[in-house]
Design a protein around this motif. Structure first.
Motif, PDB file in Angstrom:
ATOM      1  N   VAL A  44       0.795  -1.094   0.012  1.00 47.74           N
ATOM      2  CA  VAL A  44       0.297   0.024   0.043  1.00 47.74           C
ATOM      3  C   VAL A  44       0.800   1.121  -0.012  1.00 47.74           C
ATOM      4  O   VAL A  44       1.711   1.268   0.822  1.00 47.74           O
ATOM      5  N   LEU A  45       0.398   2.067  -0.809  1.00 51.05           N
ATOM      6  CA  LEU A  45       1.005   3.486  -0.685  1.00 51.05           C
ATOM      7  C   LEU A  45       0.029   4.458  -0.016  1.00 51.05           C
ATOM      8  O   LEU A  45      -0.968   4.625  -0.508  1.00 51.05           O
ATOM      9  N   THR A  46       0.458   5.210   1.123  1.00 51.07           N
ATOM     10  CA  THR A  46      -0.391   5.968   1.803  1.00 51.07           C
ATOM     11  C   THR A  46       0.118   7.297   2.042  1.00 51.07           C
ATOM     12  O   THR A  46       1.090   7.580   2.012  1.00 51.07           O
ATOM     13  N   THR A  47      -0.762   8.278   2.257  1.00 50.15           N
ATOM     14  CA  THR A  47      -0.654   9.572   2.812  1.00 50.15           C
ATOM     15  C   THR A  47      -1.026   9.614   4.242  1.00 50.15           C
ATOM     16  O   THR A  47      -1.601   8.612   4.798  1.00 50.15           O
ATOM     17  N   PHE A  48      -0.820  10.719   4.935  1.00 54.79           N
ATOM     18  CA  PHE A  48      -1.255  10.936   6.314  1.00 54.79           C
ATOM     19  C   PHE A  48      -2.583  10.934   6.511  1.00 54.79           C
ATOM     20  O   PHE A  48      -3.178  11.053   7.523  1.00 54.79           O
ATOM     21  N   ASP A  49      -3.286  11.118   5.163  1.00 52.86           N
ATOM     22  CA  ASP A  49      -4.779  11.353   5.420  1.00 52.86           C
ATOM     23  C   ASP A  49      -5.850   9.815   5.515  1.00 52.86           C
ATOM     24  O   ASP A  49      -6.821   9.826   5.251  1.00 52.86           O
ATOM     25  N   ASP A  50      -4.746   8.796   5.356  1.00 57.35           N
ATOM     26  CA  ASP A  50      -5.381   7.423   5.060  1.00 57.35           C
ATOM     27  C   ASP A  50      -5.412   6.861   6.354  1.00 57.35           C
ATOM     28  O   ASP A  50      -5.839   5.525   6.134  1.00 57.35           O
ATOM     29  N   ASP A  51      -5.254   7.434   7.357  1.00 59.15           N
ATOM     30  CA  ASP A  51      -5.202   6.139   8.570  1.00 59.15           C
ATOM     31  C   ASP A  51      -6.388   5.529   8.657  1.00 59.15           C
ATOM     32  O   ASP A  51      -6.137   4.404   9.225  1.00 59.15           O
ATOM     33  N   GLU A  52      -7.782   5.885   8.542  1.00 58.83           N
ATOM     34  CA  GLU A  52      -8.627   5.141   8.883  1.00 58.83           C
ATOM     35  C   GLU A  52      -8.671   3.820   7.827  1.00 58.83           C
ATOM     36  O   GLU A  52      -9.468   2.883   8.183  1.00 58.83           O
ATOM     37  N   LEU A  67       3.694   1.966   2.766  1.00 60.36           N
ATOM     38  CA  LEU A  67       4.865   2.826   2.461  1.00 60.36           C
ATOM     39  C   LEU A  67       4.165   4.413   2.484  1.00 60.36           C
ATOM     40  O   LEU A  67       3.186   4.305   1.554  1.00 60.36           O
ATOM     41  N   ALA A  68       4.851   5.195   2.997  1.00 64.20           N
ATOM     42  CA  ALA A  68       4.342   6.422   2.743  1.00 64.20           C
ATOM     43  C   ALA A  68       4.650   7.016   1.228  1.00 64.20           C
ATOM     44  O   ALA A  68       5.924   6.725   0.647  1.00 64.20           O
ATOM     45  N   LYS A  69       3.815   7.774   0.739  1.00 61.22           N
ATOM     46  CA  LYS A  69       3.897   8.222  -0.660  1.00 61.22           C
ATOM     47  C   LYS A  69       5.177   9.058  -0.809  1.00 61.22           C
ATOM     48  O   LYS A  69       5.494   9.358  -2.051  1.00 61.22           O
ATOM     49  N   ASP A  70       5.804   9.632   0.344  1.00 62.95           N
ATOM     50  CA  ASP A  70       7.091  10.472   0.146  1.00 62.95           C
ATOM     51  C   ASP A  70       8.148   9.579   0.484  1.00 62.95           C
ATOM     52  O   ASP A  70       9.229  10.443   0.505  1.00 62.95           O
ATOM     53  N   VAL A  71       8.169   8.183   0.399  1.00 57.88           N
ATOM     54  CA  VAL A  71       9.297   7.720   0.529  1.00 57.88           C
ATOM     55  C   VAL A  71      10.259   7.879  -0.513  1.00 57.88           C
ATOM     56  O   VAL A  71      10.105   8.224  -1.645  1.00 57.88           O
TER      57      VAL A  71
END
Length: 215
Positions: free
Chosen positions: A80-88, A102-106
């Motif tokens: 999964v590629l995630t942002t900090f808005d994806d926590d839920e 992985l964070a999208k800013d990796v």
């Protein structure tokens, strides 16, 4: 050669990921999908080894797509590629069968390394994402009145558990402890059985709860 499928609703994001991944000699991009529905269909026809999955997309989202893919082709590794808005959406994606987050800013090198680790059966996590997952679980468990049982594990298993809690992959743990990756996998499997943990995130939570790493 690692067969890779890119899933994101933004064309610019997919183009950037394709350019990066195709710069690696051992990764072949076998398709791109704009949503979860397309991803499910492409997994069936392109048979990727690894899927880089966005979570929030129009139509079928990444969580639903991941669950469908794992039900039909469980050998596929979904990262999964995630942002900090994806926590839920993180826990649902984990429950659906995603093997890494992985964070999208990796950093580009870390992304390529994560793809390789996922293809090899490892579970890549960006440190910040793992901490968000573990933090949420620890806060939830703090409301539970059931006391965590004492750990009945070996000294080596304790070392492995602490490193899992710190966010290290199997390959990183093997390098740190100077043991083989297969040995690490055996320790992880034993830890999951002994702590009744269904996944790596739960093991990290156990490590925090028992003071092996900071929460």
């Amino acid at each position: 050669m690692i067969r890779l499928l890119l899933v994101d609703d933004q064309h610019v994001v997919r183009a950037g990921l394709r350019m990066l991944c195709e710069s690696a000699d051992d990764i072949e991009v076998v398709g791109e999908a704009r949503n979860g529905g397309e991803a499910v269909r492409l997994v069936a026809t392109a048979a990727p080894d690894v899927v880089l999955m966005d979570l929030r997309m129009p139509g079928t989202d990444g969580v639903t797509a991941t669950a469908t893919i794992m039900a039909s082709r469980p050998s596929t590794r979904v990262v999964v590629l995630t942002t900090f808005d994806d926590d839920e959406h993180l826990y649902p994606a984990l429950s659906a069968g995603a093997c890494g987050f992985l964070a999208k800013d990796v950093e580009p090198a870390e992304l390529l390394d994560a793809i390789r680790k996922a293809a090899a059966g490892d579970t890549p996590f960006s440190g910040p994402v793992l901490r968000r997952l573990v933090g949420a679980a620890v806060r939830a468990s703090a409301q539970d009145t059931v006391r965590s049982p004492e750990l009945e594990i070996t000294e080596r298993e304790c070392e492995v558990l602490a490193l899992i809690g710190a966010g290290l992959s199997n390959a990183d743990i093997a390098e740190r402890l100077l043991i083989g990756v297969t040995t690490v996998k055996t320790h992880v499997a034993n830890l999951m059985a002994k702590t009744d943990s269904a996944n790596r995130v739960r093991l990290a939570v156990v490590a925090v709860q028992h003071g092996l790493v900071d929460g």
